[in-house]
Design an enzyme around this catalytic site. Structure first.
Site, short mmCIF file in Angstrom:
data_model
loop_
_atom_site.label_atom_id
_atom_site.label_comp_id
_atom_site.label_asym_id
_atom_site.label_seq_id
_atom_site.Cartn_x
_atom_site.Cartn_y
_atom_site.Cartn_z
N GLY A 57 11.90 1.97 -21.01
CA GLY A 57 11.66 2.62 -22.29
C GLY A 57 12.08 1.71 -23.44
N CYS A 84 14.68 -1.07 -15.70
CA CYS A 84 14.88 -1.52 -17.09
C CYS A 84 15.76 -0.53 -17.86
CB CYS A 84 13.53 -1.76 -17.77
SG CYS A 84 13.66 -2.81 -19.24
N TYR A 85 15.21 0.32 -18.72
CA TYR A 85 16.05 1.32 -19.41
C TYR A 85 16.76 2.20 -18.39
CZ TYR A 85 17.50 5.10 -22.53
OH TYR A 85 18.23 6.03 -23.23
N HIS A 172 10.68 -5.38 -14.01
CA HIS A 172 9.65 -4.37 -13.76
C HIS A 172 8.89 -4.68 -12.45
CE1 HIS A 172 9.75 -2.11 -17.58
NE2 HIS A 172 10.23 -3.26 -18.06
N ASP A 230 -16.31 11.21 -11.96
CA ASP A 230 -15.26 12.21 -11.99
C ASP A 230 -15.80 13.62 -11.82
OD1 ASP A 230 -13.76 9.97 -12.55
OD2 ASP A 230 -13.63 10.39 -14.69
N LYS A 372 -8.24 6.86 -11.13
CA LYS A 372 -9.68 6.63 -10.91
C LYS A 372 -10.00 6.15 -9.50
CE LYS A 372 -13.81 6.58 -12.76
NZ LYS A 372 -14.38 7.63 -13.63
#
Length: 516
Positions: A57, A84-85, A172, A230, A372
């Protein structure tokens, strides 16, 4: 009875990569959901996650009014991974000092000291490339924790609790730039949290069919069929659940690609033997769009008219439907609604945020939890052709949001023909399947040109093509120059009203894939 799947809870602290975490977990056949970090500990326990991931974040743990977590979460015995955060938050909650000043953005070389847990399979002392994006750091792990890895600038790039299944990484692992990020996440899921990889396309179909039958009962259903992947997969999935109690209504709003209506009729009436009503309504849609240039207003106008046409068509056909099927996907939901508190709304989608508040149907959105490529896999499992399920995404508002400025019949005709040439040339070059999405955009400007000995002042067209794993981030596609030349030559020669073609080389972020 539906199979019970292990579930991973992702608490979103506002990272632009939170959706990538979810995507990577889904790729491991483990179900996950993204939720706001303000969920109570009682809510989390009731949700019964097999593991919890605390995302990155933009905030610092020392800022005012920043998102946090209940300290009881760290004592609940649930496997936790902070990223990370999330790394900083665990350290902060456990009493360690989070320092400021060591900014690290981009690639870094990670040296692993402890080669089990999330680093099982790594070699001690050897380096691997990771991707960082942070301004805070931790020099010493909290009491009761041990350091697992470091970089040249970070004494502690990963740590874990000694007596609990809690891990944290400063980098990350979810992004492609981290070379062995998939391994790290896989180790957390299967070695630490002992998740079971049961969430497959087949399991999803079985679960969803059962859920639709329970939701619908003996009622009738209509489906807003756009012809895209979709809505088509959603329609076939619902048809498997309730059969002929589903009526598909295909609204020709005049914003379709070339020959799309004919392709839809062939597929659903002939191949899948489904009840299909085709409604010609291009006039009212174009009337509603007259003079409208704002993209959000376009979406709202299309959404409002779409429901009106649906109601009238269903009434005329004698379909007393109480349910409406839509092909809403998880990225649509994420971009249209701020899922994780600090996250921002990018844009509304006409099948999410653009519908009237008083829509007279109860919605069935069977693909709402899918990305997707997961939808494509479900389509294959349902028997849809590979040629069809591999089609590039097409937005619900159609060509209306690929015409910048006012939408008119003349401008639609220009864009429709140019777009068809563009896709045809990509297929002829054998590049279609390498590209996530490709389309043409008609710009609201004209330029001077020369054709023969005459001066022209005609439209400018832009081409867009991107590669992506999930649509959440994307890179522009590096066409061979001869392919671009062939596309440009054909469009200018064959499409009356275009004298200049450009190519968009923006990535997402900072741009979005669609222009509107």
């Amino acid at each position: 009875m539906n199979q019970v799947h292990d579930r991973v809870l992702i608490l979103d602290f506002g990272s632009q990569f939170t959706q990538l975490i979810a995507r990577r977990i889904r790729e491991e056949s483990v179900y996950c959901e993204i939720h706001s970090p303000d969920k109570s500990l009682e809510w989390i326990k009731a949700w019964d996650p097999a593991a919890v991931i605390l995302s990155g974040g933009p905030a610092s743990v020392y800022d005012e009014d920043v998102p946090t977590a209940d300290t009881g979460l760290l004592e609940a015995g649930i496997p936790i991974l902070g990223i990370c955060y999330g790394f900083h938050l665990i350290a902060h909650l456990e009493g360690a000092r989070v320092e400021q000043g060591k900014r690290e953005y981009g690639r870094a070389e990670l040296q692993v000291q402890v080669t089990d847990g999330i680093f099982e399979g790594f070699h001690q002392g050897k380096t691997t490339t990771v991707w960082c994006s942070h301004g805070d750091h931790v020099d010493e792990p909290p009491s009761g924790y041990e350091s697992l890895a470091s970089t040249d600038t970070l004494r502690v790039a990963a740590f874990r609790a000694i007596d609990r299944p809690i891990y944290a990484v400063q980098f990350h692992p979810e992004v492609a730039h981290t070379d062995r990020g998939d391994e790290i996440l896989s180790n957390f899921l299967f070695k630490v949290a002992e998740c079971r990889p049961t969430w497959t396309a087949g399991a999803f179909i079985d679960d969803t069919v059962a859920r639709i039958r329970q939701q619908v009962g003996e009622a009738t259903v209509i489906c807003g069929l756009s012809g895209g992947v979709d809505s088509s997969v959603a329609a076939v999935l619902v048809h498997r659940a309730i059969g002929d109690r589903l009526t598909c209504i295909f609204v020709d709003h005049g914003l379709l690609r070339k020959q799309e209506r004919e392709e839809v009729e062939l597929m659903f009436r002939t191949h899948h033997k489904m009840k299909l009503v085709v409604e010609e309504a291009s006039g009212p849609f174009l009337d509603d769009l007259s003079g409208v240039v704002d993209p959000e207003e376009k979406r709202r106008a299309i959404g409002n008219r779409f429901i009106q046409v649906f109601e009238n068509t269903a009434r005329r056909e004698g379909t007393e439907a109480t349910f409406l099927v839509q092909g809403t996907l998880y990225p649509d939901v994420i971009e249209s609604v701020s899922v994780g508190g600090p996250s921002v709304t990018i844009k509304s989608h006409h099948n999410v945020g653009g519908l009237p508040e008083d829509v007279p149907f109860e919605l069935i959105e069977p693909l709402r939890e899918l990305f997707k490529d997961e939808v494509r896999q479900v389509g294959r499992e349902l028997g849809l052709s590979e040629e069809f399920v591999g089609r590039h995404p097409f937005p619900g508002p159609g060509l209306a949001i690929r015409i910048l400025g006012e939408v008119t019949e003349e401008r639609l005709a220009i864009l429709r023909e140019a777009d068809a040439i563009y896709l045809e040339e990509i297929r002829l070059a054998g590049l279609y399947d390498e590209i996530w999405q490709a389309f043409a955009i008609l710009l609201p400007v004209q330029s001077v040109g020369v054709m023969g000995d005459a001066r022209t002042y005609e439209n400018v067209l832009s081409l867009r093509a991107v590669t992506s794993r999930d649509g959440m981030t994307a890179d522009w596609y590096p066409f061979p120059s001869e392919v671009l030349a062939s596309i440009s030559t054909r469009i200018i020669n064959e499409v009356k009203g275009v004298n200049r073609v450009t190519y968009d080389i923006s990535s997402k972020p900072p741009a979005t894939i669609e222009w509107e």
